[in-house]
Design a protein around this motif. Structure first.
Motif, short mmCIF file in Angstrom:
data_model
loop_
_atom_site.label_atom_id
_atom_site.label_comp_id
_atom_site.label_asym_id
_atom_site.label_seq_id
_atom_site.Cartn_x
_atom_site.Cartn_y
_atom_site.Cartn_z
N UNK A 108 0.85 -1.18 0.00
CA UNK A 108 0.00 0.00 0.00
C UNK A 108 0.89 1.24 0.00
N UNK A 109 0.27 2.41 0.22
CA UNK A 109 1.05 3.64 0.31
C UNK A 109 1.93 3.67 1.56
N UNK A 110 1.72 2.76 2.48
CA UNK A 110 2.61 2.54 3.62
C UNK A 110 3.43 1.29 3.32
N UNK A 111 4.75 1.39 3.20
CA UNK A 111 5.56 0.22 2.78
C UNK A 111 5.54 -0.93 3.78
N UNK A 112 5.06 -0.71 5.00
CA UNK A 112 4.97 -1.79 5.98
C UNK A 112 3.59 -2.44 6.00
N UNK A 113 2.71 -1.99 5.09
CA UNK A 113 1.36 -2.56 5.04
C UNK A 113 1.10 -3.07 3.62
N UNK A 114 0.74 -4.33 3.53
CA UNK A 114 0.38 -4.96 2.26
C UNK A 114 -1.14 -5.14 2.22
N UNK A 115 -1.67 -5.29 1.02
CA UNK A 115 -3.10 -5.54 0.87
C UNK A 115 -3.34 -6.34 -0.40
N UNK A 116 -4.42 -7.10 -0.40
CA UNK A 116 -4.74 -7.88 -1.59
C UNK A 116 -6.14 -8.48 -1.49
N UNK A 117 -6.55 -9.16 -2.55
CA UNK A 117 -7.86 -9.79 -2.58
C UNK A 117 -8.96 -8.80 -2.96
N UNK A 118 -10.14 -9.02 -2.43
CA UNK A 118 -11.31 -8.25 -2.83
C UNK A 118 -11.27 -6.78 -2.40
N UNK A 119 -10.33 -6.40 -1.54
CA UNK A 119 -10.33 -5.01 -1.06
C UNK A 119 -9.44 -4.09 -1.89
N UNK A 120 -8.74 -4.62 -2.92
CA UNK A 120 -7.79 -3.80 -3.66
C UNK A 120 -8.20 -3.64 -5.12
N UNK A 121 -7.65 -2.62 -5.75
CA UNK A 121 -7.72 -2.48 -7.20
C UNK A 121 -6.43 -3.03 -7.79
N UNK A 122 -6.54 -3.55 -9.00
CA UNK A 122 -5.39 -4.11 -9.69
C UNK A 122 -5.29 -3.51 -11.08
N UNK A 123 -4.20 -3.77 -11.75
CA UNK A 123 -4.00 -3.25 -13.11
C UNK A 123 -4.56 -4.22 -14.14
N UNK A 124 -5.34 -3.69 -15.06
CA UNK A 124 -5.80 -4.48 -16.19
C UNK A 124 -4.70 -4.50 -17.24
N UNK A 125 -4.17 -5.67 -17.55
CA UNK A 125 -3.03 -5.77 -18.44
C UNK A 125 -3.39 -5.60 -19.91
N UNK A 126 -4.69 -5.56 -20.22
CA UNK A 126 -5.11 -5.29 -21.59
C UNK A 126 -5.25 -3.79 -21.82
N UNK A 127 -5.90 -3.10 -20.89
CA UNK A 127 -6.12 -1.66 -21.05
C UNK A 127 -5.02 -0.82 -20.41
N UNK A 128 -4.31 -1.39 -19.44
CA UNK A 128 -3.33 -0.63 -18.68
C UNK A 128 -3.95 0.22 -17.59
N UNK A 129 -5.28 0.11 -17.41
CA UNK A 129 -5.99 0.93 -16.43
C UNK A 129 -6.33 0.11 -15.19
N UNK A 130 -6.65 0.78 -14.07
CA UNK A 130 -7.05 0.05 -12.86
C UNK A 130 -8.39 -0.64 -13.06
N UNK A 131 -8.57 -1.76 -12.39
CA UNK A 131 -9.86 -2.45 -12.42
C UNK A 131 -10.09 -3.14 -11.09
N UNK A 132 -11.33 -3.53 -10.86
CA UNK A 132 -11.70 -4.24 -9.64
C UNK A 132 -12.14 -5.64 -10.04
N UNK A 133 -11.49 -6.66 -9.48
CA UNK A 133 -11.77 -8.04 -9.86
C UNK A 133 -11.81 -8.92 -8.61
N UNK A 134 -12.97 -9.02 -7.96
CA UNK A 134 -13.07 -9.81 -6.73
C UNK A 134 -13.23 -11.30 -7.01
N UNK A 135 -12.11 -12.01 -7.09
CA UNK A 135 -12.11 -13.44 -7.37
C UNK A 135 -11.19 -14.17 -6.38
N UNK A 136 -11.65 -15.32 -5.89
CA UNK A 136 -10.84 -16.09 -4.96
C UNK A 136 -9.54 -16.57 -5.55
#
Length: 567
Positions: A282-310
């Motif tokens: 995250x914006x704090x280097x001592x805090x990580x985040x992942x899963x359904x609570x984060x946005x990720x990069x879409x590798x086709x568009x290059x833009x952020x996307x939300x993909x809540x998948x196990x």
């Protein structure tokens, strides 16, 4: 040097990160906190528990060797201090502590951390309408919800179900209620198609027709206004009428649980997802985040996307586990792959649909084919429908979606393209991609190669195709002057000529060169065959003879019938 790692959330990403880190740094201490009574379960399996395909709820919480992943399992087997029914109420980034409340007792503890992982997941989206709190209205977001839904149905007091939303979970629940329990199921969808956002209209129509044939009713293009009932749910009111229901499932998407991150001052996107880099920091280097609570990069568009998948959460959990131990593993992003089982039909896709591509700024075209999924002479085969989305000009492949009764076969095609998409493949790359061949498994010219070849013909202007949806519009217009030519042999095309005299014409593709005088040059010509192969050959013949206003129906009669277009 030993560390203390605190993980907030214990469903998918949290346990994966905890276990990976402990394998790399066994001497370190991991505390995993989750507010739910049960942890580390497969939420995607809930519809299959409701349907009875998973007989026991503990099956969703068990390992492959039948051990239940409860706090004792994590303590004894994984050396992880897992605490259920414990909610984190605050993060102090300066002091590097979290404040956790034990929900049954109200006791609060302040827990220090060296590194913190946020795996807070998501929550069901709530509709701003009256009646969502009535007894009998459920979301599908926990094992407790699953048990409540199945208990109410098994008790025998439910005869009709309304499902609001036609995404993956909504449709899977529709299948569970209709198939296992024989209930009257109605799916209500705001958009004019099912699986909105992940399929185009033709594949959507095919999937809907299959589910309708199995007894599921659909109300598309309707907005839910209220849920009503005296003491319990009795009906759903939309802007176009009412749907009687003794059970209602709300399945209109989820929103990231980012309130804790926002309160701690971490960067959060406008849509609510926690922002992370490729190392899942995250914006704090001592805090990580992942899963359904984060946005990720879409590798086709290059833009952020939300993909809540196990599946994504598990892969990210391993990356975080590596990096907690001092590694430099990366999660570059996603292309957006998915699959869903709808009775006897599988639907799957990866990358962008045409609508998504156009919204992202691509000049996109979709090519549809419906063809046999393996050698035509092999006795066991099924029709598969594929849609390849590509960019004009560059011919870059942007996505692939499909339907087939043979789900494993379809997913193999989708996974192949999914692996290629991060590298910006072209139509030619897919046209020539090497796949394993044997008649029981594929055609000598694999259907994946074929859909790319068809796309090449369209992009080069050699083939002019229209979708089943476009054909349906032409067919529904009784005043259309389109001249429809069935290019199949007379035993197939002749009956439709008799049924629709003056509208439907039959010239077998092999006879077309000798019967060009029967084709009008002053009307638009629509060519039809069984799958689109012969109509394409007929289009080439007519183009060579100087006919210009000619199109071929992609997927042919196989796709027309599957989509429920009545001819």
């Amino acid at each position: 040097m030993p560390q203390q790692v605190v993980i907030i959330g214990g469903v998918a990403l949290g346990p994966k990160a905890a276990c990976r880190f402990k394998r790399l740094q066994p001497e370190s201490n991991v505390i995993m906190l989750d507010r739910s009574p049960r942890i580390s379960y497969g939420g995607c399996g809930i519809p299959y528990y409701v349907s009875g395909e998973v007989s026991d709820i503990t099956g969703l919480q068990s390992t492959a060797f039948h051990m239940v992943r409860d706090p004792e399992f994590f303590r004894d087997i994984k050396d992880v201090d897992a605490r259920s029914e414990t909610e984190v109420v605050a993060i102090d980034r300066t002091a590097k502590t979290v404040t956790a409340r034990h929900l049954p007792t109200g006791r609060q503890d302040v827990i220090p951390y060296d590194k913190l992982v946020m795996a807070t997941g998501s929550s069901p989206r709530k509709l701003p309408i009256a009646g969502i709190d009535l007894p009998g209205v459920h979301t599908v977001d926990s094992l407790e919800a699953a048990e409540a839904i199945k208990k109410s149905v098994a008790a025998g007091g439910v005869g009709s179900v309304a499902i609001i939303g036609s995404g993956f979970i909504g449709l899977e629940m529709a299948v569970a209620f209709a198939d296992m329990w024989g209930l009257d199921v109605t799916v209500i969808e705001l958009f004019d198609q099912i699986l909105p956002g992940v399929t185009g209209p033709t594949l959507s129509a095919m999937a809907r027709k299959h589910m309708e044939d199995k007894g599921v009713a659909f109300r598309l293009g309707e907005q839910v206004k209220a849920i009503e009932g005296e003491g319990k749910v009795e009906r759903v009111v939309t802007d176009k009428g009412e749907v009687e229901a003794e059970l209602v499932i709300l399945s209109v998407g989820v929103v990231p649980n980012s309130g804790l991150a926002k309160a701690a001052g971490l960067d959060v996107s406008p849509r609510g997802g926690v922002l992370v880099d490729e190392f899942m920091r995250t914006s704090d280097p001592d805090i990580y985040a992942g899963g359904d609570c984060v946005e990720v990069k879409n590798l086709v568009t290059g833009q952020p996307m939300y993909l809540p998948l196990g599946s994504m959460a598990n892969r990210q959990g391993r990356v975080i586990g590596d990096n907690l131990a001092g590694g430099a593993s990366r999660f570059e992003g996603v292309v957006g792959s998915w699959c869903v089982k709808l009775f006897d039909l599988a639907a799957a896709g990866t990358g962008l649909t045409q609508a998504q591509a156009e919204r992202a700024g691509f000049d996109a075209v979709t090519t549809h084919i419906t063809a046999i999924d393996r050698a035509h002479f092999y006795p066991e085969h099924e029709l598969m429908s594929l849609e390849l989305v590509a960019e004009r000009g560059t011919r870059r492949v942007l996505g692939l979606q499909g339907l087939c009764a043979m789900g494993d076969e379809l997913i193999g095609k989708v996974n192949t393209v999914a692996a290629m998409l991060p590298h910006k493949p072209t139509v030619a790359d897919v046209s020539n991609v090497e796949v394993a061949y044997s008649p029981p498994f594929a055609s000598a010219m694999d259907i994946l190669n074929t859909v790319a070849n068809a796309a090449d013909n369209i992009l080069s202007g050699q083939n002019k195709g229209i979708s089943v949806t476009e054909f349906a519009t032409i067919w529904a217009d009784a005043g259309s002057d389109a001249h429809i030519i069935d290019c199949r042999e007379n035993p197939q095309g002749g009956p439709l000529v008799e049924k629709h005299p003056g509208r439907w014409h039959n010239i077998p593709q092999g006879q077309l060169r000798g019967r060009l005088n029967e084709v009008p040059k002053d009307k638009p010509v629509v060519l039809m065959c069984n799958t689109g192969a012969r109509s394409y050959e007929a289009l080439v013949t007519l183009a060579d003879a100087g006919f210009q206003n000619v199109v071929s129906v992609e997927g042919g009669m196989a796709a027309v019938k599957a989509a429920g277009v009545d001819v």
